[in-house]
Design a protein around this motif. Structure first.
Motif, PDB file in Angstrom:
ATOM      1  N   GLU A  13      -5.519   1.520  -8.345  1.00  0.00           N
ATOM      2  CA  GLU A  13      -4.852   2.820  -8.407  1.00  0.00           C
ATOM      3  C   GLU A  13      -5.908   3.910  -8.333  1.00  0.00           C
ATOM      4  O   GLU A  13      -6.822   3.945  -9.162  1.00  0.00           O
ATOM      5  CB  GLU A  13      -4.033   2.970  -9.695  1.00  0.00           C
ATOM      6  CG  GLU A  13      -2.851   2.012  -9.808  1.00  0.00           C
ATOM      7  CD  GLU A  13      -3.217   0.651 -10.395  1.00  0.00           C
ATOM      8  OE1 GLU A  13      -4.343   0.521 -10.927  1.00  0.00           O
ATOM      9  OE2 GLU A  13      -2.395  -0.274 -10.310  1.00  0.00           O
ATOM     10  N   LEU A  14      -5.785   4.781  -7.343  1.00  0.00           N
ATOM     11  CA  LEU A  14      -6.754   5.851  -7.162  1.00  0.00           C
ATOM     12  C   LEU A  14      -6.019   7.163  -6.927  1.00  0.00           C
ATOM     13  O   LEU A  14      -5.258   7.290  -5.962  1.00  0.00           O
ATOM     14  CB  LEU A  14      -7.671   5.558  -5.966  1.00  0.00           C
ATOM     15  CG  LEU A  14      -8.687   6.659  -5.618  1.00  0.00           C
ATOM     16  CD1 LEU A  14      -9.667   6.875  -6.772  1.00  0.00           C
ATOM     17  CD2 LEU A  14      -9.414   6.319  -4.328  1.00  0.00           C
ATOM     18  N   ASN A  20      -2.172   4.956  -4.298  1.00  0.00           N
ATOM     19  CA  ASN A  20      -3.050   6.121  -4.226  1.00  0.00           C
ATOM     20  C   ASN A  20      -2.249   7.417  -4.275  1.00  0.00           C
ATOM     21  O   ASN A  20      -1.054   7.445  -3.961  1.00  0.00           O
ATOM     22  CB  ASN A  20      -3.865   6.114  -2.929  1.00  0.00           C
ATOM     23  CG  ASN A  20      -4.976   5.077  -2.943  1.00  0.00           C
ATOM     24  OD1 ASN A  20      -5.085   4.286  -3.876  1.00  0.00           O
ATOM     25  ND2 ASN A  20      -5.794   5.083  -1.925  1.00  0.00           N
ATOM     26  N   GLN A  60      -2.269  -1.434  -3.499  1.00  0.00           N
ATOM     27  CA  GLN A  60      -3.106  -0.229  -3.555  1.00  0.00           C
ATOM     28  C   GLN A  60      -2.158   0.946  -3.737  1.00  0.00           C
ATOM     29  O   GLN A  60      -1.311   1.216  -2.889  1.00  0.00           O
ATOM     30  CB  GLN A  60      -3.908  -0.058  -2.270  1.00  0.00           C
ATOM     31  CG  GLN A  60      -4.794   1.180  -2.248  1.00  0.00           C
ATOM     32  CD  GLN A  60      -6.067   1.017  -3.065  1.00  0.00           C
ATOM     33  OE1 GLN A  60      -6.792   0.039  -2.907  1.00  0.00           O
ATOM     34  NE2 GLN A  60      -6.338   1.967  -3.947  1.00  0.00           N
ATOM     35  N   ASN A 119       0.850  -1.186   0.000  1.00  0.00           N
ATOM     36  CA  ASN A 119       0.000   0.000   0.000  1.00  0.00           C
ATOM     37  C   ASN A 119       0.881   1.230   0.000  1.00  0.00           C
ATOM     38  O   ASN A 119       1.774   1.357   0.834  1.00  0.00           O
ATOM     39  CB  ASN A 119      -0.899  -0.018   1.250  1.00  0.00           C
ATOM     40  CG  ASN A 119      -1.864   1.159   1.279  1.00  0.00           C
ATOM     41  OD1 ASN A 119      -1.461   2.307   1.311  1.00  0.00           O
ATOM     42  ND2 ASN A 119      -3.149   0.855   1.294  1.00  0.00           N
ATOM     43  N   VAL A 172       0.731   5.684  -0.564  1.00  0.00           N
ATOM     44  CA  VAL A 172      -0.038   6.914  -0.734  1.00  0.00           C
ATOM     45  C   VAL A 172       0.938   8.072  -0.875  1.00  0.00           C
ATOM     46  O   VAL A 172       1.857   8.220  -0.057  1.00  0.00           O
ATOM     47  CB  VAL A 172      -0.971   7.177   0.463  1.00  0.00           C
ATOM     48  CG1 VAL A 172      -1.686   8.512   0.288  1.00  0.00           C
ATOM     49  CG2 VAL A 172      -1.986   6.056   0.617  1.00  0.00           C
ATOM     50  N   THR A 198      -6.771   4.860   3.267  1.00  0.00           N
ATOM     51  CA  THR A 198      -6.133   3.542   3.266  1.00  0.00           C
ATOM     52  C   THR A 198      -4.888   3.489   4.144  1.00  0.00           C
ATOM     53  O   THR A 198      -4.342   2.405   4.375  1.00  0.00           O
ATOM     54  CB  THR A 198      -5.741   3.131   1.835  1.00  0.00           C
ATOM     55  OG1 THR A 198      -4.858   4.123   1.287  1.00  0.00           O
ATOM     56  CG2 THR A 198      -6.956   3.011   0.945  1.00  0.00           C
ATOM     57  N   ALA A 221      -8.632   8.857  -0.937  1.00  0.00           N
ATOM     58  CA  ALA A 221      -7.273   8.421  -1.285  1.00  0.00           C
ATOM     59  C   ALA A 221      -6.398   8.257  -0.061  1.00  0.00           C
ATOM     60  O   ALA A 221      -5.414   7.515  -0.086  1.00  0.00           O
ATOM     61  CB  ALA A 221      -6.634   9.421  -2.248  1.00  0.00           C
TER      62      ALA A 221
END
Length: 437
Positions: free
Chosen positions: A314-315, A286, A284, A257, A259, A415, A412
C-alpha cells in the motif's frame, strides 16, 4: 436518570425526511433499506468522537443535505457526457451515469464485447436478480455509516459480470452536471470470474460552483486466478462533498492493482475495504492526492489478510498546498490463520504551503506469529538541496518545484499498466501544478 437525546443536525433531519419520502418508491426490498437506514439513524452522521472519523467530522462538514437528483433528460445526459473530460483518449466500454442515473441509451446491451454482461441495478432490484445475493460482501463496509447511507438510498447502478480475457477496458463514468446542489447514491457490483483478466476505469466528475454530494459505492469480487487492474479518478467540482467506498474481495492466486488519483472536491473521503479471502494473492493498493486552497481530502483503508501466503503493498502519496488538510488512515489486519502474510504500507505527504496540514494514522493489527508486516508515514517539505540543484541549472523555482512534485506522485501512478490511462493521470498532475501557478 433521564434519557439523553442527541439533537439532530439540519443535515440529519433532512436525510430522515428524504428517506421517509422515498422509501416506498425506491426499487427492491423496503425491509433491507429500512434496516440500513436504521443503522445510520441510530448514530447519525459520524463525528470526531467516532475513531474512524476522528479527522473528518462529517457532522460538522456536512451542514445541509442536498436533495437527490432527478433523472436527467436525454439531451441533458448527452450534453453532460460530451463535456466530461476525465481520462481523455482512453478507449473503453463506457457505462455512464449522469446525476446518479444510468444513461441506458449510451449502452448497446445487445452488442457487448465477449466476456461482458451488464444488468441495470434498478431492473435487478425490481426483478430480484440472483446476483443481488453478492452485494455487500464485506463486513467492514457493512459497519460503516457512509456505506449504510448508500445502501438505504441506492436507486441506480449496474451489476457487471466479466469473464475470460476482456481485451476492452470497462469505464464507469460518473458525471454530475446539475447547476443546483444534488445528492447521488449509485451502487456498482463487478463480478470478475475465475481466471479472467480485466481492466476497470472509474471516473467521477462534476461542475464547479455547486455543493454536489455524491455517495457512491463500487464493490468488486475477484475469482481465483483473476488479474484485475483498477484506476479511479476524483475530478469532482470545487464545492462538492464527495463520499466514496471501494470494497473488494479477492480469491486465491489473484493479481490485483488499484490506483486512486484525487484532485477534486472541496471535501472528500474515499474508503477502501480489501479482504484477501484466498491464498497466494498479491495486491498493490496506491493513491495519489493533490490538495490546495482549503480542500479536505481523506483516504481511509482497511486491508484484511484473511488467508495465508498473501502479499500486499500500500503506497499513498499526498501533496498539500495552501491551507488544505490531508488525511490518511490505514490498517492492515492479520488474523491468526493468515500465516506467512507479507504486508507493507506507506503514507508520504509533501507540504507546499505554510498553512498545509496532514494527519497520518497507519496501523497494524496482527494476531499471527509468522508474518512480515510494516508500516510507515512521513511528512515534510520539498528537499531544499534538490530544489537548489535544479534551480542552479537554470530552472525557475516554480518549474523546479513542479518537477519534484511530479516525481513524488509518479511513484504511486507508475504501476498503471494501461499506457493511455497512465498518460492521462500524469496529465491530471500536470494540470493541477499549472493551476497552482
Amino acid at each position: 436518570m433521564a434519557d439523553v437525546t442527541l439533537m439532530k443536525t439540519p443535515a440529519e433531519t433532512a436525510l430522515v425526511q428524504a428517506f421517509d419520502a422515498a422509501k416506498t418508491t425506491l426499487p427492491g426490498s423496503a425491509e433491507s433499506r429500512a434496516e440500513a437506514f436504521e443503522l445510520f439513524a441510530e448514530r447519525g452522521l459520524p463525528h470526531r468522537r467516532v475513531e474512524e472519523f476522528k479527522y473528518t467530522d462529517l457532522r460538522s462538514l456536512m451542514r445541509e443535505a442536498a436533495p437527490f437528483a432527478p433523472t436527467p433528460s436525454a439531451q441533458e445526459a448527452k450534453a453532460a457526457l460530451q463535456n466530461a473530460k476525465a481520462l481523455p483518449g482512453v478507449e473503453a466500454l463506457q457505462i455512464p451515469f449522469v446525476n446518479g442515473h444510468l444513461v441506458r441509451d449510451a449502452i448497446d446491451f445487445a452488442a457487448l464485447p465477449e466476456g461482458v454482461e451488464i444488468v441495470p441495478l434498478a431492473d435487478a432490484l425490481t426483478d430480484g436478480h440472483d446476483w443481488l445475493a453478492k452485494l455487500s460482501p464485506i463486513e467492514w463496509a457493512r459497519q460503516n455509516p457512509v456505506y449504510q447511507l448508500n445502501s438505504a438510498f441506492m436507486a441506480d447502478g449496474v451489476l457487471v459480470r466479466l469473464w475470460g480475457d476482456v481485451t476492452t477496458p470497462v469505464h464507469l463514468r460518473f458525471v454530475t452536471s446539475s447547476a443546483l446542489a444534488v445528492a447521488t447514491a449509485t451502487r456498482i457490483l463487478v463480478i470478475v470470474e475465475q481466471g479472467a483478466s480485466v481492466t476497470l476505469f472509474e471516473t467521477h466528475e462534476s461542475t464547479n460552483g455547486a455543493n454536489h454530494q455524491p455517495n457512491d459505492v463500487v464493490e468488486l469480487l475477484a475469482g481465483d486466478n483473476a488479474n484485475v487492474h483498477h484506476v479511479r479518478v476524483n475530478a469532482e467540482g470545487d464545492q462538492a462533498l464527495a463520499l466514496s467506498t471501494f470494497a473488494v474481495k479477492l480469491g486465491a492466486d489473484v493479481m490485483f492493482n488499484t490506483v486512486n488519483v484525487s484532485a477534486g472536491s472541496n471535501v472528500s473521503r474515499h474508503q477502501v475495504f480489501a479482504v484477501f479471502e484466498g491464498e497466494n494473492t498479491k495486491a498493490q493498493i496506491n493513491g495519489a492526492t493533490m490538495l490546495k486552497s482549503r480542500q479536505h481530502g481523506d483516504t481511509t483503508l482497511i486491508a484484511e489478510h484473511a488467508a495465508p501466503h498473501c502479499e500486499s503493498r500500500e503506497l499513498f502519496k499526498t501533496v498539500v498546498d495552501d491551507e488544505a488538510t490531508g488525511v490518511f488512515q490505514g490498517k492492515i489486519i492479520v488474523p491468526h490463520q493468515a500465516q506467512k502474510t507479507d504486508g507493507r504500507m506507506m503514507s508520504a505527504a509533501l507540504l507546499l504551503g505554510d498553512g498545509a496540514s496532514m494527519n497520518n494514522k497507519p496501523e497494524l493489527e496482527i494476531f499471527a506469529d509468522d508474518v512480515q508486516c510494516a508500516h510507515g508515514a512521513t511528512c515534510g517539505q520539498l528537499d531544499e538541496d534538490l530544489l537548489f540543484y535544479l534551480m542552479a541549472r537554470g530552472l525557475p523555482k516554480k518549474e523546479a518545484e513542479s518537477l519534484l512534485v511530479q516525481a513524488f506522485l509518479g511513484e504511486a501512478i507508475e504501476t498503471v499498466e494501461n499506457e493511455g490511462a497512465r498518460e492521462a493521470l500524469v496529465g491530471i498532475v500536470e494540470s493541477w501544478l499549472r493551476a497552482r501557478g
